[in-house]
Enzyme design. Sequence first.
Site: not given
Lengths: 225, 225, 230, 230
Positions: B51-52
Amino acid sequence: MSARTKDDIAAAIARDITAEHPDGAYVNLGIGQPTLVADHLPHDSGVVLHTENGMLAMGPAAHGDDIDPDLINAGKIPVTELPGAAYFHQADSFAMMRGGHLDVCVLGAFQVSAGGDLANWHTGAPDAIPAVGGAMDLAIGAKRVWVMMTLFDKQGASKLVPTCTYPLTGVGCIERVYTDLGTFAVGPSGVHALEINGIDIDDLVERMAPLELHLDRVVRAGGDR
Amino acid sequence: MSARTKDDIAAAIARDITAEHPDGAYVNLGIGQPTLVADHLPHDSGVVLHTENGMLAMGPAAHGDDIDPDLINAGKIPVTELPGAAYFHQADSFAMMRGGHLDVCVLGAFQVSAGGDLANWHTGAPDAIPAVGGAMDLAIGAKRVWVMMTLFDKQGASKLVPTCTYPLTGVGCIERVYTDLGTFAVGPSGVHALEINGIDIDDLVERMAPLELHLDRVVRAGGDR
Amino acid sequence: MTARICTGTGGTGYDEAVAGTADGSTVLVGGFGMAGMPVELVDALIRQGAGDLTIVSNNAGNGDTGLAALLATGRVRRIVCSFPRQADSWVFDDLYRSGRIELEVVPQGNLAERLRAAGAGIGAFYSPTAVGTPLAEGKEVREIDGRTYLLEYPIHGDLALIKAHTADRMGNLVYRKTARNFGPVMATAARTVAVQVDRVVDTGTLDPESVVTPGVYVDRIVPATQEAAA
Amino acid sequence: MTARICTGTGGTGYDEAVAGTADGSTVLVGGFGMAGMPVELVDALIRQGAGDLTIVSNNAGNGDTGLAALLATGRVRRIVCSFPRQADSWVFDDLYRSGRIELEVVPQGNLAERLRAAGAGIGAFYSPTAVGTPLAEGKEVREIDGRTYLLEYPIHGDLALIKAHTADRMGNLVYRKTARNFGPVMATAARTVAVQVDRVVDTGTLDPESVVTPGVYVDRIVPATQEAAA
């Protein structure tokens, strides 16, 4: 008063770091003589040492059982860790320097120019193998970059020069030069002696010629004038 | 065979990820529908989710007492942590994406062009407030970037288009498009149907016109031809 | 140069941490959504009263508190962020539509990298993000080794407001889970860095291998409670 | 894509970790002095026999072992490093003086940043280091905001050989003290990353807050002993 020993110079640098950064400072001491500065910093100075191979709050050299091959300084000498230490990788370590987060860096030098150029990585000898390490990063890697060196080379030539003849490490990056015979500010307004030790001022001016030495800021003179 | 539901599309994507990356893969699932893909990955797939906002080995959504406001995904939904997780800051997280270290990224889209351009951040409406988030970084942020969307918009217009009319998110970045009515490869050689679901091929070709649909690679056709 | 623990003499510690913020400052505000959002420091900045601010943050405020409340004071001239528009960003939306705030939209990865560049002394860098999009407008384009890039410049802050989990007295920080987000890069990019933390521990307590933000970057620390400062 | 634990079927695990290295490869070798130097992996690369190599490492070998032994085989065409010349770098010195090896000297900070840029997908960046020096020759110069910079390009590796302290089975790594040095950046910059570690632990054992190199970067792991792999 006599010329300063290496330890005297280191003590003078330590004195100025603490006096000019009373709340403490983050300091990088270049390999070789500048590491002596650490021995002269009071324990309560708040000075935190950075070593560019990836550490803050570096402690003194390690001896005997304290030697850990994974814990070395930039000179590859085993060192110790102080409370509050942090480790980081090379890109983060040089980002810290390049980004101007260190307060003071102290380096050795072959030559420093009146304008603050530094030459400390290469003698210019045609057969020398070039090797720069972190020298060029350190030269621009702190808010204030100081030099610790002898004022004259073995042939008696001043290492504070109008223009460096050795290959440069950095341009206009040096603020102050600490030597056996005195402390000097360098920069756009040229060379100003701040302190003179163990040499007559007139002798000093003569031996440093053709460099123009400004005497308007001398606060301590150890000569016999 | 009927048109695929969101879950069917997500299952198809999950199936292809595991089939094409038998040793596991590092995958980023864009906010919204692409997050459904996670529900269809077998536990032993070796797929690790990124997840960025700064995490690898993200687990499923958190519920009840497991909700931790410090542990959210890029859609700001509380999630959980799987064994082997790692946290990192935003610059490191986007370096991981920009540097091409993720294997697959799945995104939603407004439009995808035959050449693989993506439009998914802005409708082009003159009064819309622009907001891009990580969309442009994600569009170029994996070895393979896939889109999950409905094939036609509410007005019945194909979202796979010769040239995007919405503002672009990325150029030539999409490799494959998964929709309710089929899966398509896009890129320099145009649009190739890989699978057709719940629609007659001739109908599909007609409704997607003027886009030229290549049928040479269709491996599954769910229509009645 | 060592970090100051702000215990709130003559005000709260939060007020002490943002004291002296000048009009016209660029303020970096950490957080992604509410994770890592330094709400109490932002509230203190509202009380402090500096105006004509540029705010750099991933979002442009939610609801009526924190960053949204700061925007509502009218003291923010310009905001640099990746994702201003959200379901509950009505304060920003209204200011923007009525032309009372300037907006620079930056892709999230470029935002993080531009902050890192500021902290790392990088003059500019070539990023592949946003090539060929409307956000490439006005940017220098360069092809390198067959790929196209845009030239991106650093974003420097005068003040950074961030939230971490634990600080020691030298200012070394560790964060918690995805609340880490922009904190570490913003801490490197601002002249003055104020951090609110759940607790302050004695120097020597944190594992030197696990420190995320070394103390060299941290100027002011506000513990969540007086006891936490003990 | 998950990391492979190399236990040495048909050879040592080190041999397995460097198998398939092609002639002409660029190999990144971690370590600063002996701290973090992956000696056993370098020895395996010597046995593996690939030639026409470019080596990227901070130094150019010491004494007659490790990197120096690799250079002595004559299989290194070019070396990129910051500090080749040392008291005990006679192998390199001899090759260099007799024109049998190419040398690119890169300031240590630029070396680290160029490796990071490769891993981070940055096309190039402007660095203030080395401006006005002989190492600026041939580089593009640019003034930005009143300061002068040189354009520096990324350094990509085909293979990285690094040493860490502990790995889990997903390839997450932690290092030990200043042995961390180039490991984390080199791990991001090479297509294949081989790591020698003191021990391998079960996934879930390392603290997710303290992982320095996430497993996504790591391909092959060699534990120091068979027991350490258990």
